[in-house]
Scaffold this motif. Structure first.
Motif, PDB file in Angstrom:
ATOM      1  N   ARG A 190       0.847  -1.186   0.000  1.00  0.00           N
ATOM      2  CA  ARG A 190       0.000   0.000   0.000  1.00  0.00           C
ATOM      3  C   ARG A 190       0.890   1.247   0.000  1.00  0.00           C
ATOM      4  O   ARG A 190       1.929   1.293   0.668  1.00  0.00           O
ATOM      5  N   THR A 192       1.441   4.971   1.112  1.00  0.00           N
ATOM      6  CA  THR A 192       0.973   5.835   2.189  1.00  0.00           C
ATOM      7  C   THR A 192       1.832   7.101   2.246  1.00  0.00           C
ATOM      8  O   THR A 192       2.787   7.262   1.486  1.00  0.00           O
ATOM      9  N   ASP A 218      -4.579   8.311   2.959  1.00  0.00           N
ATOM     10  CA  ASP A 218      -4.346   7.551   4.187  1.00  0.00           C
ATOM     11  C   ASP A 218      -5.644   7.228   4.919  1.00  0.00           C
ATOM     12  O   ASP A 218      -5.706   6.261   5.687  1.00  0.00           O
ATOM     13  N   ARG A 219      -6.673   8.021   4.691  1.00  0.00           N
ATOM     14  CA  ARG A 219      -7.937   7.808   5.398  1.00  0.00           C
ATOM     15  C   ARG A 219      -8.790   6.698   4.777  1.00  0.00           C
ATOM     16  O   ARG A 219      -9.801   6.286   5.348  1.00  0.00           O
ATOM     17  N   LEU A 220      -8.383   6.201   3.605  1.00  0.00           N
ATOM     18  CA  LEU A 220      -9.122   5.124   2.942  1.00  0.00           C
ATOM     19  C   LEU A 220      -8.833   3.790   3.629  1.00  0.00           C
ATOM     20  O   LEU A 220      -7.710   3.547   4.075  1.00  0.00           O
ATOM     21  N   ASP A 221      -9.839   2.924   3.688  1.00  0.00           N
ATOM     22  CA  ASP A 221      -9.564   1.599   4.247  1.00  0.00           C
ATOM     23  C   ASP A 221      -8.847   0.740   3.206  1.00  0.00           C
ATOM     24  O   ASP A 221      -8.781   1.089   2.026  1.00  0.00           O
ATOM     25  N   ASP A 222      -8.309  -0.400   3.644  1.00  0.00           N
ATOM     26  CA  ASP A 222      -7.463  -1.227   2.774  1.00  0.00           C
ATOM     27  C   ASP A 222      -8.207  -1.752   1.550  1.00  0.00           C
ATOM     28  O   ASP A 222      -7.599  -1.977   0.501  1.00  0.00           O
ATOM     29  N   ASN A 223      -9.497  -1.970   1.672  1.00  0.00           N
ATOM     30  CA  ASN A 223     -10.268  -2.470   0.531  1.00  0.00           C
ATOM     31  C   ASN A 223     -10.567  -1.358  -0.475  1.00  0.00           C
ATOM     32  O   ASN A 223     -10.460  -1.554  -1.687  1.00  0.00           O
ATOM     33  N   HIS A 224     -10.927  -0.213   0.035  1.00  0.00           N
ATOM     34  CA  HIS A 224     -11.311   0.909  -0.841  1.00  0.00           C
ATOM     35  C   HIS A 224     -10.122   1.486  -1.578  1.00  0.00           C
ATOM     36  O   HIS A 224     -10.231   1.936  -2.724  1.00  0.00           O
ATOM     37  N   CYS A 225      -8.942   1.453  -0.966  1.00  0.00           N
ATOM     38  CA  CYS A 225      -7.775   2.136  -1.540  1.00  0.00           C
ATOM     39  C   CYS A 225      -7.294   1.514  -2.851  1.00  0.00           C
ATOM     40  O   CYS A 225      -6.563   2.144  -3.600  1.00  0.00           O
TER      41      CYS A 225
END
Length: 248
Positions: A190, A192, A218-225
């Protein structure tokens, strides 16, 4: 087999795109290459019939109709400049954007070169916009360019958009012959704010830049990013003020 045969095959299939796979298989041509051939050929043929000055004038007339009465005089003031830039933009549109691999470079090499091109497009545009910007030559670096603004250095990671309407804040998994893609070390990481301060997605077809602050990503969750639609980052489309805001 020649270009005429390929065109005739598509005509016989009523220009249905689903037929491209069968035609490609028949002539032992990669499907992606055949689709590219049809697209470039038809864009070229259609462009021959388009009068850009006339098309520009038609668009200007339609734009004038959309403008509210209190802005008519303002539009009249910039109308000549508007027409000039619009004609240039329409030229890019009718020719399917910037030229891509007209020398038929090997696909593997071209993929690498295309990544470099996105970086150069952004750096050139940043310099044109008035920023002190340069590329980073170390390939292992997690950022591709540096911007020196008001005596502060900003790290910029740059990714190219070639097809589709989404971006990802995650590196691709490493693949290829002899590489174990299931190994954690080969999994894409990811991206960041530890890696860069600004993430830039460059539309390589027309040069549009999406300039995104990493504190937003950075505010996105791991799935959405991993799958962000361009419409979701519209506020960052050509938003060069992001660079200035990062040093405030």
């Amino acid at each position: 087999m020649n270009d005429i045969d390929l065109i005739k095959e598509l005509i016989d299939n009523n220009y249905v795109k689903r037929a491209i796979g069968d035609i490609a298989e028949k002539y032992k041509i990669p499907k992606s290459e055949l689709k590219k051939f049809y697209t470039l050929t038809f864009f070229s043929e259609i462009a021959e019939d388009i009068d850009l000055k006339k098309l520009t004038e038609i668009n200007i007339q339609e734009i004038e109709k959309m403008i509210s009465e209190d802005k008519k005089q303002k539009f009249k003031f910039i109308k000549t400049e508007f027409k000039n830039i619009l004609e240039k933009c329409l030229y890019i549109a009718v020719t399917n954007g910037f030229k891509v691999n007209i020398n038929n470079i090997d696909s593997g090499i071209m993929t690498s070169n295309a990544g470099d091109s996105a970086e150069f497009i952004f750096v050139a545009r940043a310099i044109l916009a008035g920023f002190n910007c340069s590329s980073v030559d170390v390939r292992s670096s997690r950022y591709d360019a540096i911007i020196d603004y008001n005596n502060k250095l900003l790290r910029v990671q740059i990714k190219g958009i070639s097809t589709g309407n989404n971006i990802s804040f995650k590196d691709r998994d490493r693949g290829g012959q002899g590489i174990d893609y299931t190994n954690e070390r080969n999994r894409g990481k990811r991206i960041t704010s530890q890696d860069c301060d600004i993430f830039v997605a460059v539309d390589k077809q027309v040069g549009i830049c999406y300039i995104i602050p990493m504190d937003w990503a950075d505010r996105l969750d791991d799935n959405h990013c991993v799958n962000i639609k361009l419409e979701d980052i519209y506020t960052y489309k050509e938003n060069w003020d992001v660079i200035k805001q990062k040093v405030l």
